[in-house]
Enzyme design. Structure first.
Site, PDB file in Angstrom:
ATOM      1  CD  GLU A 117      -0.765  -0.218   3.804  1.00 22.95           C
ATOM      2  OE1 GLU A 117      -0.770  -1.443   4.007  1.00 22.95           O
ATOM      3  OE2 GLU A 117      -1.220   0.619   4.581  1.00 22.95           O
ATOM      4  CE  LYS A 119       7.277   5.296   5.362  1.00 23.63           C
ATOM      5  NZ  LYS A 119       7.316   6.730   5.624  1.00 23.63           N
ATOM      6  CG  ASP A 121       5.890  12.604   3.047  1.00 21.58           C
ATOM      7  OD1 ASP A 121       6.199  12.401   4.233  1.00 21.58           O
ATOM      8  OD2 ASP A 121       6.587  13.265   2.254  1.00 21.58           O
ATOM      9  CE1 TYR A 229      -0.094   3.628   9.514  1.00 22.88           C
ATOM     10  CE2 TYR A 229      -0.803   5.287   7.937  1.00 22.88           C
ATOM     11  CZ  TYR A 229      -0.015   4.901   9.010  1.00 22.88           C
ATOM     12  OH  TYR A 229       0.842   5.803   9.571  1.00 22.88           O
ATOM     13  CE  LYS A 317      11.037   6.644   2.700  1.00 24.83           C
ATOM     14  NZ  LYS A 317      11.828   6.955   3.867  1.00 24.83           N
ATOM     15  CB  CYS A 408      38.792  19.797  17.202  1.00 18.24           C
ATOM     16  SG  CYS A 408      37.167  20.453  17.570  1.00 18.24           S
ATOM     17  CB  CYS A 411      38.516  22.530  21.313  1.00 19.65           C
ATOM     18  SG  CYS A 411      38.854  20.819  20.874  1.00 19.65           S
ATOM     19  CB  CYS A 432      37.184  16.582  18.516  1.00 19.94           C
ATOM     20  SG  CYS A 432      37.742  17.488  19.947  1.00 19.94           S
ATOM     21  CB  CYS A 438      35.700  19.507  22.373  1.00 22.15           C
ATOM     22  SG  CYS A 438      35.084  20.233  20.839  1.00 22.15           S
TER      23      CYS A 438
HETATM   24  S1  IVH Z   1       2.438   0.970   9.083  1.00 20.12           S
HETATM   25  C1  IVH Z   1       3.995  -1.046  12.816  1.00 20.12           C
HETATM   26  N1  IVH Z   1       1.473   1.936   6.862  1.00 20.12           N
HETATM   27  O1  IVH Z   1       5.444   5.698   8.052  1.00 20.12           O
HETATM   28  C2  IVH Z   1       3.801  -0.410  11.498  1.00 20.12           C
HETATM   29  N2  IVH Z   1       2.909   3.325   8.149  1.00 20.12           N
HETATM   30  O2  IVH Z   1       8.274   5.265   8.515  1.00 20.12           O
HETATM   31  C3  IVH Z   1       3.381   0.987  11.588  1.00 20.12           C
HETATM   32  N3  IVH Z   1       3.221   5.574   7.252  1.00 20.12           N
HETATM   33  O3  IVH Z   1       5.331   5.966  11.538  1.00 20.12           O
HETATM   34  C4  IVH Z   1       3.339   1.737  10.350  1.00 20.12           C
HETATM   35  N4  IVH Z   1       1.938   5.331   5.494  1.00 20.12           N
HETATM   36  O4  IVH Z   1       3.657   7.349  10.142  1.00 20.12           O
HETATM   37  C5  IVH Z   1       2.252   2.158   7.913  1.00 20.12           C
HETATM   38  N5  IVH Z   1       0.519   2.713   4.904  1.00 20.12           N
HETATM   39  C6  IVH Z   1       1.276   2.923   5.952  1.00 20.12           C
HETATM   40  C7  IVH Z   1       1.924   4.161   6.164  1.00 20.12           C
HETATM   41  C8  IVH Z   1       2.742   4.314   7.276  1.00 20.12           C
HETATM   42  C9  IVH Z   1       2.714   6.166   6.166  1.00 20.12           C
HETATM   43  C10 IVH Z   1       4.153   6.215   8.198  1.00 20.12           C
HETATM   44  C11 IVH Z   1       3.826   6.057   9.651  1.00 20.12           C
HETATM   45  C12 IVH Z   1       5.046   5.441  10.283  1.00 20.12           C
HETATM   46  C13 IVH Z   1       6.097   5.798   9.287  1.00 20.12           C
HETATM   47  C14 IVH Z   1       7.271   4.849   9.354  1.00 20.12           C
END
Ligand code: IVH
Length: 686
Positions: A117, A119, A121, A229, A317, A408, A411, A432, A438
């Site tokens: 699914e 992710k 932002d 989610y 990512k 450094c 310092c 350092c 320092c």
């Molecule tokens: S699952 C235990 N699903 O990404 C699993 N996270 O980098 C919990 N996020 O803190 C996360 N879309 O804020 C999950 N479809 C998605 C997501 C998602 C965005 C974010 C979430 C998490 C962060 C981790």
């Protein structure tokens, strides 16, 4: 409480809270303390949770209420809010699926289903429902404790105040992402600029800024949305599968992502990733990758967590965005652990919607590898929250090569490359050698000490620390706690930018941290390799600070029982262990810690599940395990409170022996230790 009593009490509470709000906001003369006010709201929420049909139209929980403290209260997450590990390539995704099979001791050709699914932002939030009624909502915070933004979250149309349907568990925490879509972001930013305010850099910053408004009416006017989610605490399972759980959320009235699918192989997962990547510009909201999760919830359970991320999920990512600009200068920064980090000061440029003026050059070798110097044109990339990086020189500016300092820059002490004890290799990072003498290391350590995930002292940030340090008032952590008693001389309230109220608030914030959790105390010391994750593991293992502190100081060599115990903790590696030994072995650090302990009480950590038959017992696994991998065996044993050791001694309580067990079995037999088969062990821990 009878229904009649509940009705009467809700009526009285509605009135009391309304009066308190008016005294606070309109008259600026609160009659109740914050704690008294919070108690009223909590009581109201609890009664409403029990009698949802009695919720009044004028209930304070439905009103766009407000926060009397002028800042947010804290909510401890019943189940921690975790982060995700990252994958960057198709191969990483394949490796992830293989790791899972190995952990579960399944043959390589086993088919495991994964959901995929987008992710989103945005920023994550956790919503708590009791008997189908929204009772509280929190930000992620540090994953353990978030901010109470209930009133603000209530203003979102996509967050149900009451759940639809009827098959929800009594206690249900729904988690997801708060975000702003592109169309709304553009309109909102145009209005922001028209009103003479700064535009938000991107939708995520706008969403975060909008959710953390003290006045929920401002949040209400912002176009925030919520995708559900995952979940936190639940009093009954939501489904057998991730997909089923998300379908349930949709039934109960949440918006879920329609772009979620189940796949049976890394090839299918990667194909879906590339589809979503292609669809990304047209989605209408920002996403920064694809999240894969094991679909079978029983398997998720077995896989569990490592440190701060689940083993059963990963974020794939999207590649970073790139741009070309000029390097005006190379600056060497000195961090908390003394590491010298070269930073490219750039001609500001917009990359993926954000203005970038600094990029990391990592270390000396990287500068040599890139052949980069001030005046050159370079290609840079920015991926999500990661600090922008310099990829290559696109045009030589003609300046002489950059000379990396051997001392450094702060310092002037020699800066040297450490030798890795284990590999014997020279570290690429110059450090350092002046430790906390320092100024840069001292200041950075203090900034870390007061930071949100450590002591979390409100009103004490990098600016304040720098000033206190420069004036010689705070040069070590313990001095933070004596500021107030020295204030007759310091007179903080008369400093520029300070006043009676802000000085008092700072002292209150400091005093509020005179007792602190074990893990935060340890993390705050800023020891190399001891991040939040390791600090949490150590606190859970030793429970009492004194016990931990004594154990580490007693380490003499690799044979010391305290060393063996430290190395047996799942997740604590040799890097972290030697770092702890060196830090707490140093006399100056011991003195620093002891002075700090004159002002601060470290709380005992919560023991993990004490109700299991094996909690506190020491177990050794030997021979070939057939029911699970060695890693899973270890992780499960620890999750039920047992300690796992690599060697048999008089302290061993159980030896779990599989086929082919040898010398450990012989030794355990001679010591009269309980010897179990894998199945017997499973019976015992279940
Ligand atoms: S699952 C235990 N699903 O990404 C699993 N996270 O980098 C919990 N996020 O803190 C996360 N879309 O804020 C999950 N479809 C998605 C997501 C998602 C965005 C974010 C979430 C998490 C962060 C981790």
């Amino acid at each position: 409480m009878t229904e009649d009593e509940a009705k009467k009490r809700l009526k009285a509470l509605a009135m009391e809270i309304r009066i308190a709000d008016a005294q606070y906001y309109q008259d600026d003369a609160p009659a109740l303390s914050d704690a008294e006010y919070d108690a009223l709201r909590q009581e109201n929420a609890q009664i409403e949770a029990k009698f949802p049909h009695l919720i009044r139209k004028d209930s304070p929980s439905l009103a766009v209420g407000a926060n009397p403290a002028g800042k947010f209260g804290k909510i401890k997450h019943a189940v921690p809010m975790l982060s995700l590990d990252n994958a960057f390539t198709d191969q990483d995704v394949e490796d992830f699926t293989m790791r899972i099979k190995r952990f579960l001791n399944l043959p390589e050709n086993t088919v495991i289903e994964f959901t995929a699914e987008p992710k989103i932002d945005g920023l994550s939030a956790s919503l708590r429902y009791e008997n189908g009624v929204l009772v509280s909502g929190a930000t992620r915070g540090d994953g353990q404790v978030g901010e109470d933004v209930t009133a603000n979250l209530r203003t979102l149309a996509t967050i149900p105040k009451k759940l639809s349907g009827a098959d929800w568990p009594e206690v249900l925490e729904i988690r997801g992402e708060v975000y702003i879509d592109h169309a709304n972001f553009d309109t909102m930013n145009a209005e922001q600029v028209k009103a003479g305010k700064d535009a938000y850099k991107n939708p995520r910053n706008a969403a975060a800024g909008s959710l953390r408004q003290i006045d929920p009416e401002i949040t209400a006017a912002r176009p925030l949305k919520f995708f559900a989610y995952t979940w936190g605490e639940i009093s009954a399972p939501l489904s057998d599968t991730q997909m089923g759980a998300v379908a349930a959320m949709a039934r109960w009235g949440f918006e879920t992502n329609s772009n979620m699918k189940v796949h049976k192989s890394p090839a299918e997962m990667n194909a879906h990733y590339h589809e979503i990547e292609a669809a990304r510009p047209g989605l209408g909201y920002d996403i920064d990758g694809v999240v894969y999760k094991v679909n079978d919830l029983a398997l998720q359970d077995r896989l569990g967590f490592i440190s701060r991320a689940p083993r059963w999920a990963i974020a794939h990512k999207f590649p970073a965005e790139k741009a070309i600009t000029k390097i005006n200068d190379i600056e060497i920064q000195v961090g908390r652990t003394g590491a010298l980090t070269p930073v490219a000061k750039l001609e500001p440029i917009t990359v993926g919607g954000v203005v970038v003026s600094n990029a990391t050059l990592h270390n000396e070798d990287e500068i040599t590898r890139l052949g980069v110097k001030p005046g050159d044109m370079v290609e840079i990339q920015r991926a999500g929250d990661v600090i922008p990086q310099v990829l290559r020189v696109t045009k030589d500016g003609g300046n002489p090569p950059f000379k990396y300092p051997e001392n450094c820059p702060i310092c002037d002490a020699p800066a040297v490359n450490d030798i890795d004890e284990k590999t014997g290799r020279v570290d690429v990072v110059r450090r350092c050698t002046n430790g906390l003498n320092c100024p840069a290391q001292a200041v950075e350590s203090l900034i870390h000490f007061v930071s949100r995930r450590a002591f979390d002292i409100d009103g004490m940030g990098s600016k304040q620390i720098e000033v206190f340090y420069d004036k010689g008032l705070v040069t070590a952590p313990a001095q933070i706690f004596t500021l107030q008693s020295r204030n007759d001389d310091i007179k903080l309230e008369s400093w520029e930018g300070w006043g009676e109220t802000s000085a008092r608030n700072l002292f209150d914030a400091i005093n509020a941290r005179r007792t602190i959790d074990f893990d935060k105390f340890l993390y705050a010391q800023g020891i190399r390799h001891i991040g939040q994750g390791n600090a949490g593991l150590l606190a859970k293992h030793y429970l009492k600070w004194d016990k931990f502190y004594e154990a580490i100081r007693s380490i003499e060599n690799d044979e010391s029982p305290a060393w063996i115990e430290l190395m047996s903790i799942d997740g604590v590696g040799p890097g972290a262990a030697s770092s702890l030994r060196d830090f707490f072995g140093a006399k100056n650090n011991q003195a620093m810690i002891n002075r700090l302990l004159d002002h601060v009480t470290v709380m005992e950590a919560e023991a993990p599940s004490t109700d299991s038959a094996v909690s506190g017992k020491t177990v050794v696994f030997t021979g070939k395990l057939e029911r699970f991998s060695r890693d899973e065996a270890k992780a499960r044993a620890q999750s039920v409170g047992a300690k796992v050791s690599g060697s048999v001694s008089a302290k061993t309580d159980y030896l779990v022996a599989g086929p082919g067990a040898g010398s450990k079995l012989t030794k355990a037999t001679s010591l009269g230790i309980d010897i179990l088969t894998e199945d017997e062990w499973l019976d015992l821990i279940n």
